[in-house]
Design an enzyme around this catalytic site. Structure first.
Site: not given
Ligand SMILES: *Cc1c(COP(=O)(O)O)cnc(C)c1O
Length: 433
Positions: A107
């Site tokens: 993210k």
């Molecule tokens: C947020 C997150 C996800 C999921 O991603 P999305 O875009 O919401 O599907 C998967 N793995 C981790 C470690 C995350 O922080």
């Protein structure tokens, strides 16, 4: 580029307005009016292009003229200034490691891109903008780090006391500057409820400028396309296009991959890897969609019962179920299989997955069994050290803390305790002015 609301009750807006608003006034998600094609030769040139150049090429059609070219190039360079290595795990499976950013989670890219866009759009405002966000762990850390020190932007993060891992808590509470952590005596649902209530509070909203920083914001969603480009940049050119397995919760990441595919990136197939929260895999099996209440799992960043970005996937393929099913296979992986996968992959290959990556590994391995002609990539979305409660029992070993975290872990935690009542949040936000 203009963006329309998926609810179609408001006028389309440009990238600037979509980024500032987050969600359309009619409650819909913003969606680009056209999906640009990558420039001719772009895919062939990927191996020789700098990551920042890739990001600029992918994103400038979406940003249009709302940010000048030189500024957008700087924002792109800052958003992707860490490695994205493609690492072989078995003879048919590689992983794209997306956890080399400042908070060790994928993210970071979206949060860094969005924060800098918002900073650019806010630079002539006299009132600072406050980013208000609830987190179950990962999002808050990426947002805090992404917005740290961005002028004109204040960040207020609500997190559930005692329910985030020690590394995550440090990432939320130890940064200082323009970041304030509210430690809520409650669970994640309480945090989210408080934030939603604040956004509905017209009087509060009129007092100062607020925005959210969750993945429905186009400035957090769109930059994730670059991961798929970086995967292909490192994929041997003599090999057929890979199958890509994406650990999915709110489906922003996977939907960004599908955008890149529609723009011309060669991917053989996508695997939507979910935990017990299987609304989308169930849709892919049956053709009908039903939201579910979220259930808690080991891969807790994917505990989403009604993924926001599913609507964008439908829109991208004009709600055509056969087309979607051709391109996308869904899996729902249990906690028992997730744990067993962490243990087995570590024992057989030496590679340590986090629980989210393990869900994707399990799904990809099964898909490849049914399709012996292809090879695959799974996305590793977080460093295993962020989820020791899932990883350490599976392997029986302590996960060493990466050097990059030592300094952060040694800092003083600073949080403000909050009872899970809206009046308490409201009073805090009004006083902070
Ligand atoms: C947020 C997150 C996800 C999921 O991603 P999305 O875009 O919401 O599907 C998967 N793995 C981790 C470690 C995350 O922080």
């Amino acid at each position: 580029m203009r963006y329309y609301s998926l609810n179609r009750q408001t006028e389309p807006v440009d990238f600037r307005a979509a980024t500032i608003a987050g969600q359309a006034p009619d409650g819909g998600l913003y969606f680009p009016e056209t999906i640009p094609r990558f420039p001719a030769g772009f895919v062939e040139q990927l191996p020789s292009l700098a990551p920042a150049e890739v990001a600029y090429t992918v994103l400038h059609p979406y940003v249009g003229t709302t940010i000048p070219e030189a500024e957008l190039r700087r924002i792109c360079a800052e958003a992707v200034d860490f490695p994205f290595p493609l690492v072989p795990v078995t003879d048919r499976i590689s992983t794209l490691e997306l956890f080399h950013g400042p908070t060790l989670a994928f993210k970071d890219v979206g949060a860094r891109f969005m924060s800098r866009c918002l900073g650019h759009f806010s630079r002539h405002e006299t009132k600072p903008v406050t980013v208000l966000v609830a987190t179950s762990g990962d999002t808050g850390g990426a947002v805090a780090s992404g917005f740290l020190g961005v002028p004109g932007v204040e960040v207020v993060i609500l997190y559930p006391s005692g329910k985030v891992s020690p590394v995550q808590e440090q990432q939320l509470t130890a940064l200082g500057q323009n970041i304030t952590a509210l430690e809520v005596n409650g669970n994640f649902d309480d945090c989210q409820r408080l934030v939603k209530q604040a956004f509905r509070d017209q009087e509060l909203m009129s007092q100062r400028r607020f925005t959210s920083a969750n993945s429905i914001n186009v400035a957090r969603w769109l930059p994730q396309q670059v991961y798929y480009c970086y995967a292909l940049a490192q994929w041997p050119s003599h090999m057929a296009p890979p199958v890509v397995a994406v650990p999915s919760g709110n489906f922003g990441n996977l939907c960004a991959g599908l955008l890149a595919y529609v723009s011309g990136l060669p991917v053989a197939h996508f695997v939507a890897a979910c935990n017990a929260n299987d609304a989308v895999p169930a849709y892919l099996r049956s053709g009908s969609y039903a939201a579910q209440p979220a259930v808690a799992t080991l891969s807790n960043a994917m505990d989403v019962g009604d993924p926001s970005n599913f609507g964008r996937i439908l829109e991208l393929f004009a709600h055509d179920y056969p087309t979607i099913r051709e391109l996308l296979t869904g899996y729902s992986v249990s906690d028992a299989d997730t744990s067993a996968t962490i243990r087995r992959v570590h024992a057989h290959t030496g590679y340590l997955t986090d629980p989210h990556g393990a869900v994707a590994y399990f799904a990809l391995e099964d898909y490849l069994k049914q399709h012996p002609e292809v090879q695959g990539i799974f996305l590793e979305t977080a460093h295993p050290v962020k989820f020791p409660e899932a990883v350490e029992p599976a392997t029986g070993q302590v996960v060493p803390v990466p050097a990059a975290l030592h300094e952060l872990l040694s800092r003083t935690k600073r949080s403000i305790r909050l009872e899970p009542e809206y009046e308490a949040l409201r009073a805090f936000l009004l006083e902070k002015r």
